[in-house]
Design a protein around this motif. Structure first.
Motif, mmCIF file in Angstrom:
data_model
loop_
_atom_site.group_PDB
_atom_site.id
_atom_site.type_symbol
_atom_site.label_atom_id
_atom_site.label_comp_id
_atom_site.label_asym_id
_atom_site.label_seq_id
_atom_site.Cartn_x
_atom_site.Cartn_y
_atom_site.Cartn_z
ATOM 1 N N LEU A 36 42.343 39.146 42.792
ATOM 2 C CA LEU A 36 43.678 39.672 43.063
ATOM 3 C C LEU A 36 44.736 38.575 42.965
ATOM 4 C CD1 LEU A 36 42.563 42.031 45.904
ATOM 5 C CD2 LEU A 36 43.980 42.789 43.990
ATOM 6 N N ARG A 37 44.429 37.400 43.432
ATOM 7 C CA ARG A 37 45.390 36.294 43.300
ATOM 8 C C ARG A 37 45.641 35.972 41.828
ATOM 9 N NH1 ARG A 37 46.965 32.904 47.603
ATOM 10 N NH2 ARG A 37 46.217 33.638 49.629
ATOM 11 N N ALA A 38 44.602 36.063 41.006
ATOM 12 C CA ALA A 38 44.784 35.821 39.568
ATOM 13 C C ALA A 38 45.661 36.905 38.953
ATOM 14 C CB ALA A 38 43.423 35.780 38.876
ATOM 15 N N TRP A 39 45.487 38.160 39.371
ATOM 16 C CA TRP A 39 46.332 39.241 38.855
ATOM 17 C C TRP A 39 47.787 39.069 39.287
ATOM 18 C CZ3 TRP A 39 42.557 43.747 40.477
ATOM 19 C CH2 TRP A 39 41.498 43.810 39.564
ATOM 20 N N VAL A 40 48.002 38.686 40.546
ATOM 21 C CA VAL A 40 49.369 38.440 41.014
ATOM 22 C C VAL A 40 50.008 37.320 40.205
ATOM 23 C CG1 VAL A 40 50.786 37.637 42.958
ATOM 24 C CG2 VAL A 40 48.985 39.331 43.345
ATOM 25 N N ASN A 92 49.305 36.465 37.126
ATOM 26 C CA ASN A 92 49.636 37.006 35.808
ATOM 27 C C ASN A 92 50.930 37.814 35.856
ATOM 28 O OD1 ASN A 92 47.381 35.932 34.564
ATOM 29 N ND2 ASN A 92 46.189 37.813 34.626
ATOM 30 N N LEU A 93 51.062 38.646 36.883
ATOM 31 C CA LEU A 93 52.259 39.474 37.006
ATOM 32 C C LEU A 93 53.506 38.621 37.184
ATOM 33 C CD1 LEU A 93 53.651 42.237 37.334
ATOM 34 C CD2 LEU A 93 53.039 42.152 39.770
ATOM 35 N N GLU A 94 53.424 37.635 38.047
ATOM 36 C CA GLU A 94 54.610 36.815 38.311
ATOM 37 C C GLU A 94 54.983 35.972 37.094
ATOM 38 O OE1 GLU A 94 53.683 34.786 41.969
ATOM 39 O OE2 GLU A 94 54.492 36.442 43.159
ATOM 40 N N GLN A 95 54.004 35.505 36.346
ATOM 41 C CA GLN A 95 54.315 34.717 35.155
ATOM 42 C C GLN A 95 54.933 35.575 34.047
ATOM 43 O OE1 GLN A 95 51.489 31.916 33.611
ATOM 44 N NE2 GLN A 95 50.575 31.526 35.607
ATOM 45 N N VAL A 133 55.811 47.463 43.324
ATOM 46 C CA VAL A 133 54.679 48.181 43.918
ATOM 47 C C VAL A 133 53.389 47.403 43.666
ATOM 48 C CG1 VAL A 133 53.197 50.213 43.684
ATOM 49 C CG2 VAL A 133 55.659 50.502 43.895
ATOM 50 N N TRP A 134 53.184 46.999 42.418
ATOM 51 C CA TRP A 134 51.933 46.318 42.073
ATOM 52 C C TRP A 134 51.863 44.943 42.731
ATOM 53 C CZ3 TRP A 134 51.485 50.891 40.422
ATOM 54 C CH2 TRP A 134 50.318 51.333 39.826
ATOM 55 N N ARG A 135 52.995 44.263 42.808
ATOM 56 C CA ARG A 135 52.993 42.940 43.442
ATOM 57 C C ARG A 135 52.651 43.061 44.926
ATOM 58 N NH1 ARG A 135 57.777 39.214 45.008
ATOM 59 N NH2 ARG A 135 57.000 37.100 44.641
ATOM 60 N N LEU A 136 53.272 44.025 45.606
ATOM 61 C CA LEU A 136 53.009 44.236 47.029
ATOM 62 C C LEU A 136 51.559 44.647 47.254
ATOM 63 C CD1 LEU A 136 53.855 44.604 49.972
ATOM 64 C CD2 LEU A 136 54.754 46.863 49.363
ATOM 65 N N TYR A 137 51.097 45.587 46.460
ATOM 66 C CA TYR A 137 49.728 46.106 46.632
ATOM 67 C C TYR A 137 48.680 45.027 46.375
ATOM 68 C CZ TYR A 137 46.013 47.690 43.376
ATOM 69 O OH TYR A 137 44.894 47.814 42.610
#
Length: 427
Positions: free
Chosen positions: A362-366, A368-371, A387-391
């Motif tokens: 999940l940290r890796a997905w976050v 990716n999203l933030e980058q 929504v996805w960042r919070l979840y």
């Protein structure tokens, strides 16, 4: 204006009432520029009165979540630090259903809101909230299809930004924290193949096949034939493109189909990776029985699912995850899951807990999203990206705190070949 006066101290008082604590380990920044709270604490920024107004009408997790999704509150620093501090106090730390304010607390809350001009009619929920799947009887095929579409049909390009090239939307298996997301996802796919004992010529059913990553790995590396089923049309479209591009249309079939409608038995093996969370407690027995009926004697099922580890807690349909992320989703305990599988007649061969692995995933997905934040917003909306960042950030903390787990349960239908004496083939 002094930074120690203004709106922020009253805002801290209101937030304390909502959270059920007098000590808030956060630095609050208010819309008028004032601040309150420990100077070295993580920062929560209230950008408008509307954020507090949402909490007056929904003084619980949902009100806070709506304000975040709408961009009315934010964590401008390290989001994990802010969420960790918030979840460590008051009602969030109790791990029970969110207790509503008492009458006296509600009166204090309203008075505080009046003083800072936050009283008004309830703001409309951010448009990303799910309503369509929340009417009628739960877990009918139609309602399940609507719930899955809400979560998965938000754009394959958006998911590609978050998940990376592997396009796997479930917990990876990490050799260590530095090996990388894609390699860890491939390791998970191969682990499932080995646990299922796949061999050339086998027929495999992939329940909740996503974008086809497991089907592709199994067909390419183990020579099996795979039928993958999903309720998401967007997932199926991309999965078919990937299968065609790999030249495997003769080995892999992707269907938009409910697993309850699969009748072309028997299968030598079944994978269910990150799908059982959509089934629900009331249906989990039928789910296990249905998959049992699809297996040949001696065939194996690998059930990979998130669990709730913090004791009995009734599902709250008005919390953030059911309304914005997984409508009708339900995390079951490992005890309940194994009980359902055994009651269906399946024999447990192996159980592996992967809780820490999901925190890393999940940290890796976050990350990716933030980058790729601007592109993610362009592909969907700022609200959907939030929504996805919070979840994902809050879920990572849940796994790291031990509230949630994720387990691979390997079972076999009795008959046929005996299970191995030791599990050397998949460790």
């Amino acid at each position: 204006m002094s930074r120690h006066k203004g709106v922020a101290p009253r805002l801290a008082e209101a937030l304390g009432i909502i959270l059920g604590t007098e000590e808030i380990p956060l630095r609050l920044q208010a819309w008028d520029g004032s601040e309150a709270g420990p100077r070295d604490a993580p920062v929560i920024e209230f950008r408008s009165r509307r954020g507090l107004r949402r909490m007056l009408w929904a003084p619980n997790q949902l009100g806070l979540s709506r304000a975040y999704v709408a961009g009315e509150i934010d964590g401008p620093g390290d989001l994990f630090e802010s969420f960790s501090a918030l979840s460590s106090v008051g009602k969030f730390a109790e791990l029970k259903a969110f207790r509503p304010p008492t009458v006296s607390e509600r009166i204090r809350l309203i008075r505080t809101a009046i003083r800072i001009g936050a009283v008004g009619p309830p703001p409309a929920p951010p448009p990303e909230e799910m309503d369509v799947a929340r009417s009628g009887r739960k877990h009918t095929k139609e309602r399940d299809a609507a719930a899955v579409s809400h979560h998965y049909d938000v754009g394959n390009e958006f998911y590609a930004l978050v998940l990376g090239p592997s396009m796997v939307y479930s917990c990876a298996v990490w050799e260590d924290g530095t090996i990388g997301l894609d390699a860890s996802q491939e390791a998970k796919l191969d682990l499932v193949c080995r646990k299922l004992g796949l061999r050339p010529g086998m027929r495999v059913l992939d329940v909740g096949c996503g974008w086809g990553s497991f089907a592709l790995h199994a067909a390419q590396n183990y020579g099996v034939d795979v039928i993958g089923v999903t309720l998401s049309r967007e997932q199926a479209d991309l999965a078919r493109e990937r299968v065609s591009g790999a030249g495997l249309t003769d080995r892999i079939e992707i269907r938009v189909q409910d697993y309850r409608d699969v009748h072309d038995t028997p299968f030598d093996a079944i994978s269910s990776i990150g799908m059982a969370e959509h089934v629900g407690r009331e249906q989990i027995g039928d789910y296990a029985s249905r998959l049992y009926s699809l297996l040949r004697p001696g065939g194996r099922l690998l059930n990979h699912a998130i669990s709730w580890n913090a004791g009995e807690m009734p599902p709250d349909p008005d919390s953030f995850i059911p309304r914005y992320v997984f409508p009708d989703g339900e995390m079951l305990s490992l005890t309940v899951m194994i009980g359902a599988l055994e009651s269906a007649g399946l024999e447990v061969l192996d159980v592996e807990a992967l809780r820490r692995h999901y925190g890393l995933t999940l940290r890796a997905w976050v990350d990716n999203l933030e980058q790729n934040w601007d592109e993610a917003v362009r592909l969907t909306s700022e609200g959907r990206a939030r929504v996805w960042r919070l979840y994902m950030a809050s879920s990572a903390l849940g796994f790291e705190r031990g509230l949630n787990g994720v387990n691979q349960v390997l079972v076999q239908r009795p008959g046929g070949e005996e299970p191995p004496l030791r599990r050397r083939e998949w460790v």
